[in-house]
Scaffold this active site. Structure first.
Site, PDB file in Angstrom:
ATOM      1  N   LEU A 289       0.821  -1.216   0.000  1.00  0.00           N
ATOM      2  CA  LEU A 289       0.000   0.000   0.000  1.00  0.00           C
ATOM      3  C   LEU A 289       0.853   1.263   0.000  1.00  0.00           C
ATOM      4  CD1 LEU A 289      -2.917  -0.761   2.494  1.00  0.00           C
ATOM      5  CD2 LEU A 289      -3.051  -0.537   0.018  1.00  0.00           C
TER       6      LEU A 289
ATOM      7  N   GLY B 272      23.909  -6.944 -10.495  1.00  0.00           N
ATOM      8  CA  GLY B 272      23.177  -8.198 -10.545  1.00  0.00           C
ATOM      9  C   GLY B 272      24.097  -9.344 -10.193  1.00  0.00           C
TER      10      GLY B 272
ATOM     11  N   CYS C 167      28.517  -1.734 -10.720  1.00  0.00           N
ATOM     12  CA  CYS C 167      28.822  -3.019 -10.100  1.00  0.00           C
ATOM     13  C   CYS C 167      29.050  -4.080 -11.179  1.00  0.00           C
ATOM     14  CB  CYS C 167      27.719  -3.406  -9.120  1.00  0.00           C
ATOM     15  SG  CYS C 167      28.194  -4.737  -7.987  1.00  0.00           S
TER      16      CYS C 167
ATOM     17  N   HIS D  21      28.002   1.371  -5.717  1.00  0.00           N
ATOM     18  CA  HIS D  21      26.586   1.656  -5.994  1.00  0.00           C
ATOM     19  C   HIS D  21      26.257   3.105  -5.608  1.00  0.00           C
ATOM     20  CE1 HIS D  21      24.975  -2.394  -6.953  1.00  0.00           C
ATOM     21  NE2 HIS D  21      26.005  -2.805  -6.227  1.00  0.00           N
TER      22      HIS D  21
ATOM     23  N   GLU E 220      23.860   4.904  -6.490  1.00  0.00           N
ATOM     24  CA  GLU E 220      22.420   5.157  -6.366  1.00  0.00           C
ATOM     25  C   GLU E 220      21.959   5.163  -4.912  1.00  0.00           C
ATOM     26  OE1 GLU E 220      22.632   0.624  -7.243  1.00  0.00           O
ATOM     27  OE2 GLU E 220      23.794   2.442  -7.632  1.00  0.00           O
TER      28      GLU E 220
END
EC number: 6.3.4.2
Length: 544
Positions: free
Chosen positions: A15, A353, A380, A517, A519
């Site tokens: 939700l 990944g 990565c 990373h 991000e």
């Protein structure tokens, strides 16, 4: 003392409890409060580090190396506090610690039970994560009524009893559906979820109703009556184009006034100017770019949540509508390396990944970007893929690969490093047979950038700190060969190992890849220099 806001969810999952909780935190922070957030996950896994991205979505990594739920990413993007491993724990961690105490004899031979031992451990961890803050917002994962959540709900019930109503607040998120065939909004699911809460001793102080339309006044009165909640504390959480509209939406309904009154917080008025500017930038872009994200988890984009948000942040700070096209690397692989779908893209990104599936498709995408001067960003695994492609097609290292994909490859340009020094100076080791959990290079690490490199220009510094999550590294034995072939190693780890952290191509308009990373540290207020530079490169390529 710290005030606690407990956020729960009912009826169905997904939700948006995390967004609602983070939005409340952002509003309270704008009122001058020092706010932190915690996520309590009812699953028995110790952490999500080894869980499938298709089941759990992204694994968010904190500065201190904790592998956590993606909601912690939302927390860091909405407020200024930096999350740590204390801000997230699971049933698995709770039971692991309680059982360890029992084995040590800490319970003096007593019978170890859910109440009080498990609930006491939950409360201890909540207090530990909240220490030193004015307000701690605690999100309970799962849905009220799930058997897994019961110990957590019992723990917060006890906290209300122990700390009192003026130090604790329950905000419950419920789904209020619109039945198109009947043309009606239905409040019965909300009534039932509140009934479920009451049965375990929890009375919501605020009801946040997830809806696809504005709530009519009569439905608000109905929910207030049946759920024993003040009418003004029935707050609508409506569908919006951007999650960054949520703080203003909740503030406009007075949710922060309800909170500050109950918790007796004497604070300044909210100032959401920064959020209004962010929303305005999102809604009024001057440019558009198309970026291809080539990965194998594209059927569940939650797997790349922080990456998607980081690109959006770059769009905010370049006045650009960043349109992401997800490309399944397996489909490229199955179609003999056909990358025709990339021809209309302004830039290409290959994210992180694990595993060999779809790798050759990613390599084909990198080759296309390199040969056609398309801006490329590898993160990565995306860096390791770029290095493998360069080793094969430029440096002449036939059979170049990662030992993750081919343990007996002829040229293991990427391999499992078996020993390295951590940021605190200790030495860690691993091998191919080690457990998957807890065997990665995790958390923030120092990186040294080469003077004059693209990396140094992007960051405006030769010393940076970025978060990592990986097991495999560039094999330093092959670095001289790759450099002789023209590859630039723009950044290395600050430790004694000098691990490769960034690579770039000098004769390419914009080709950059990093082992870390970035991000995970981007937010809408500041963005991140690497993603901003990438979007600018995409814009330049579009003009060219």
């Amino acid at each position: 003392m710290t005030k606690f806001i407990f956020v729960t969810g009912g009826v169905v999952s997904s939700l948006g409890k995390g967004i609602a909780a983070a939005s409340i935190a952002a509003i309270l922070e704008s009122r001058g409060l020092n706010v932190t957030m915690l996520k309590l996950d009812p699953y028995i896994n110790v952490d999500p580090g080894t869980m499938s991205p298709f089941q759990h979505g992204e694994v968010f990594v904190t500065d201190d190396g904790a592998e956590t739920d993606l909601d912690l990413g939302h927390y860091e993007r909405f407020i200024d506090s930096t999350m740590t491993r204390r801000n997230s724990f699971s049933t698995g961690q709770v039971y692991e610690n309680v059982i360890a105490k029992e084995r040590r004899g800490d319970y003096l031979g007593g019978t170890v039970q859910v109440i009080p031992h498990i609930t006491d451990e939950i409360k201890r961890r909540i207090h530990e994560g909240a220490a030193g803050y004015d307000v701690a917002i605690v999100e309970i994962g799962g849905t009220v009524g799930d058997i897994e959540s019961l110990p957590f709900l019992e723990a917060i019930r006890q906290m209300r009893s122990q700390l009192g109503r003026n130090n604790t607040l329950f905000a419950h998120l419920s789904y209020v559906p619109y039945i198109a065939a009947a043309g009606e909004i239905k409040t019965k699911p909300t009534q039932h979820t509140v009934k479920e809460m009451l049965s375990i001793g929890l009375q919501p102080d605020i009801l946040i109703c997830r809806m696809d339309r504005t709530m009519p006044a009569d439905e608000r009165r109905k929910i207030a009556l049946f759920c024993n909640v003040e009418e003004r504390a029935i707050v609508g959480s409506y569908d919006v184009d951007s999650i960054y509209e949520c703080p203003e939406m909740l503030h406009d309904q007075g949710i922060d006034n309800i909170i500050t009154e109950q918790l007796q917080l004497n604070v300044q008025q909210a100032d959401l100017t920064a959020w209004k500017k962010i929303v305005h930038a999102i809604q009024n872009p001057k440019h558009t770019v198309k970026i291809a994200m080539v990965g194998k988890y594209v059927d569940l984009t939650e797997s790349y949540k922080s990456l998607i948000e980081a690109l959006k942040h770059a769009g905010i700070h370049t006045e650009t509508d960043v349109q992401i096209t997800f490309v399944d690397s397996e489909s490229i692989e199955k179609n003999n390396g056909d990358v025709s779908m990339l021809k209309d893209m302004d830039a290409i990104l290959v994210p992180g990944g694990f595993g060999s599936r779809g790798v050759e498709g990613k390599i084909a995408a990198v080759r296309y970007a390199r040969e056609n001067n398309v801006p490329y960003l590898g993160i990565c695994l995306g860096m390791q893929i770029a290095l493998i492609e360069y080793a094969r097609d430029v440096a002449g290292l036939k059979g170049a690969n990662s030992t993750e994909f081919d343990l007996k490859c002829a040229a293991p340009v990427v391999a499992l490093i078996d020993e390295w020094q951590t940021a605190d100076g200790s030495v860690e080791t691993r091998d191919e047979s080690a457990d998957l959990g807890g065997t990665m290079r995790l958390g923030a690490q120092e990186v040294e950038l080469k003077a004059g490199s693209l990396a140094a220009k992007i960051y405006g510094s030769e010393h940076i700190r970025e978060r990592h999550r990986h097991r495999y590294e560039v094999n330093n034995n092959y670095v001289p060969t790759l450099e002789q072939a023209g590859l630039v190693i723009g950044g290395v780890s600050a430790g004694r190992e000098r691990l490769v952290e960034t690579i770039e191509l000098p004769n390419h308009p914009w080709f950059f890849a990093c082992q870390f990373h970035p991000e995970f540290t981007s937010n809408p207020r500041k963005g991140h220099p690497l993603f901003t530079a990438f979007v600018k490169a995409a814009l330049n390529n579009k003009k060219a």
